[in-house]
Design an enzyme around this catalytic site. Structure first.
Site, PDB file in Angstrom:
ATOM      1  N   ARG A   1       0.848  -1.195   0.000  1.00  0.00           N
ATOM      2  CA  ARG A   1       0.000   0.000   0.000  1.00  0.00           C
ATOM      3  C   ARG A   1       0.885   1.247   0.000  1.00  0.00           C
ATOM      4  NH1 ARG A   1      -2.638   0.446   4.980  1.00  0.00           N
ATOM      5  NH2 ARG A   1      -1.471   2.317   5.440  1.00  0.00           N
TER       6      ARG A   1
ATOM      7  N   TYR B   1     -12.410  18.402 -15.403  1.00  0.00           N
ATOM      8  CA  TYR B   1     -13.099  17.109 -15.303  1.00  0.00           C
ATOM      9  C   TYR B   1     -14.176  17.161 -14.214  1.00  0.00           C
ATOM     10  CZ  TYR B   1     -13.564  12.064 -14.539  1.00  0.00           C
ATOM     11  OH  TYR B   1     -14.043  10.791 -14.395  1.00  0.00           O
TER      12      TYR B   1
ATOM     13  N   ASP C   1      -4.047  19.176 -14.572  1.00  0.00           N
ATOM     14  CA  ASP C   1      -4.393  17.866 -15.125  1.00  0.00           C
ATOM     15  C   ASP C   1      -3.877  17.839 -16.567  1.00  0.00           C
ATOM     16  OD1 ASP C   1      -5.724  15.696 -16.355  1.00  0.00           O
ATOM     17  OD2 ASP C   1      -7.433  15.854 -14.993  1.00  0.00           O
TER      18      ASP C   1
ATOM     19  N   LYS D   1      -6.235   6.505 -19.483  1.00  0.00           N
ATOM     20  CA  LYS D   1      -6.489   6.974 -20.859  1.00  0.00           C
ATOM     21  C   LYS D   1      -5.325   6.570 -21.766  1.00  0.00           C
ATOM     22  CE  LYS D   1      -9.781   8.985 -18.572  1.00  0.00           C
ATOM     23  NZ  LYS D   1     -10.950   8.223 -18.266  1.00  0.00           N
TER      24      LYS D   1
HETATM   25  C1  LIG Z   1      -9.272  14.767 -17.796  1.00  0.00           C
HETATM   26  C2  LIG Z   1      -9.492  13.680 -16.802  1.00  0.00           C
HETATM   27  N1  LIG Z   1      -8.849  13.735 -15.634  1.00  0.00           N
HETATM   28  C3  LIG Z   1      -9.004  12.782 -14.692  1.00  0.00           C
HETATM   29  C4  LIG Z   1      -9.856  11.713 -14.901  1.00  0.00           C
HETATM   30  C5  LIG Z   1     -10.059  10.702 -13.794  1.00  0.00           C
HETATM   31  O1  LIG Z   1      -9.332   9.573 -14.022  1.00  0.00           O
HETATM   32  P1  LIG Z   1      -9.772   8.100 -13.506  1.00  0.00           P
HETATM   33  O2  LIG Z   1     -10.990   7.730 -14.293  1.00  0.00           O
HETATM   34  O3  LIG Z   1      -8.574   7.272 -13.801  1.00  0.00           O
HETATM   35  O4  LIG Z   1     -10.065   8.223 -12.064  1.00  0.00           O
HETATM   36  C6  LIG Z   1     -10.520  11.594 -16.107  1.00  0.00           C
HETATM   37  C7  LIG Z   1     -11.407  10.428 -16.369  1.00  0.00           C
HETATM   38  O5  LIG Z   1     -12.217  10.407 -17.271  1.00  0.00           O
HETATM   39  C8  LIG Z   1     -10.367  12.617 -17.082  1.00  0.00           C
HETATM   40  O6  LIG Z   1     -11.032  12.579 -18.244  1.00  0.00           O
END
Ligand SMILES: Cc1ncc(COP(=O)(O)O)c(C=O)c1O
Length: 389
Positions: free
Chosen positions: A58, A111, A182, A207
């Site tokens: 962990r 997001y 991000d 992704k």
């Molecule tokens: C731009 C963006 N950031 C973060 C995330 C979150 O990632 P996760 O689905 O791996 O938790 C997503 C998920 O769709 C996303 O599109």
């Protein structure tokens, strides 16, 4: 030691010439939750710096650690910490930087669950303000004495507007705010925010980095002074650990990331160029298109473009959007993006109207993730769906 380290190398063999790998060309998956010590003193010493020592998975696991070292190198960061999801990384990063009474500034559309998490933090006394502007000076009115952090995404969520990363990071630094960005859309192959003044970068590994829609993971990368504390507290306490198996899949994903991104870029642009000329399409929000308002800035701060973008159909009718989506045969209907398969998602069909309105997303907006199929096939699929009465 190798003198020259490029991104292709980092995505491949970088970090893998370790004696414990015995020359294996695929890094071993350390399927062990636990690491034992020869003496209690050695265990105590290791616990004191659990982010650096293998004690319990962990905390740190050698396979996950290898992925972390590669991701840190790709982002030109001192440290990276992987999480069991992108949201795990985002939630831990934000909570490591704020305390009760603090305020966060969010730049533009990010997001959805990130905004939801900031709303959740309100019950712990952390507030936030979302500001839609291209001008850092306009943010001055949003700053409060208790502002601690600037959070942004570029290109922005769903609309793919381009943010002047250097200008906003400099603005934030001047006001003592930590900037978190991000970078999932561009991947570190096409954009390196830390080299432009951003303090911490977060990604969903689920992704493009994973690249095969077979894993969920996340990472935060930045200076050790910011990553270490969150690795020792929020990471440990929230327990959103990435497993060695998922890390191993992400390491395999990285091997082909540069060539996949080149292919995604080329295919995405071919599809976008077709759509921009189509009479049933009002707009194509793809920063790689010369007609996109952020194209010049995007070209200055990115070295390429991924293949997720949105199209605004010339309609205000939700049913018509539904007919278009259902008529597609090669684009699969689904959330997420960045894998082999092309995907379509229409917020008008899947998101509450009130949420869509706050994000300024029009009814006709459809998000496409262009995968690695033959672009001519995808274009024919779109042409057919756009012609349906
Ligand atoms: C731009 C963006 N950031 C973060 C995330 C979150 O990632 P996760 O689905 O791996 O938790 C997503 C998920 O769709 C996303 O599109």
């Amino acid at each position: 030691m190798y003198e020259h380290v490029d991104d292709n190398w980092i995505c491949g063999r970088y970090g893998e010439d370790e004696p414990w790998m015995l020359g294996a060309v695929n890094p071993p998956v350390f399927e062990s939750s636990l690491f034992a010590f020869p003496t209690a003193g050695a265990l105590a010493g290791s616990l004191a710096a659990e982010d650096e020592n293998y004690v319990y998975s962990r905390g740190t696991n050698p396979t996950v650690d290898l992925l972390q070292r590669k991701l840190a190198a790709l982002e030109r960061a001192e440290r990276a910490k992987c999480f069991g999801s992108g949201m795990g990384a985002i939630a831990a990063t934000i909570s490591s930087l704020v305390s009760a009474g603090d305020h966060v500034i969010v730049l533009g559309a990010v997001y959805g669950p990130t905004t939801q998490f900031l709303r959740y933090l309100e019950k712990f006394g952390v507030s936030h303000t979302t500001v839609h502007t291209g001008d850092p000076a306009a943010l001055d009115s949003a700053v409060r004495k208790n502002s601690r952090m600037l959070y942004l995404e570029s290109p922005s969520y769903m609309r793919y507007g381009v943010v002047d990363i250097r200008a906003f990071a400099e603005w934030a630094r001047g006001r003592g705010l930590t900037t978190v960005m991000d970078n999932t859309w561009a991947t570190p192959i096409f954009q390196k925010p830390l080299t432009m003044g951003v303090d911490l970068v977060v990604h969903s590994l689920s992704k493009y980095i994973g690249g095969h829609s077979d894993l969920v993971g996340g990472v935060v990368a930045g200076p050790a002074r910011l990553v270490r504390p969150l690795a020792l507290t929020e990471y440990q306490l929230y327990g959103a650990a990435l497993s060695a198996h998922e890390a191993s899949k992400a390491i395999k994903g990285l091997r082909t990331l540069p060539i996949r991104m080149a292919a995604h870029q080329e295919r995405g642009l071919r599809v976008a160029e077709f759509l921009v000329e189509h009479p049933a399409v009002r707009a194509v929000n793809h920063p790689g298109l010369p007609g996109h308002p952020g194209h010049e800035l995007a070209s200055a701060q990115m070295t390429g473009f991924s293949s997720v973008f949105s199209v605004e159909l010339d309609t205000e009718d939700v049913a018509e959007v539904g007919r278009f989506v259902d008529a597609l045969r090669h684009f699969r209907i689904g959330v997420s993006w960045g894998g082999y398969e092309s995907l379509v998602n229409a917020p008008a069909l899947t998101t509450l109207d009130s949420v869509r309105a706050t994000m300024e997303i029009p009814v006709g907006l459809v998000r496409l993730s262009v995968g690695l199929e033959e672009p001519a096939t995808l274009i024919a699929d779109l042409a057919n769906a756009l012609e349906k009465p």
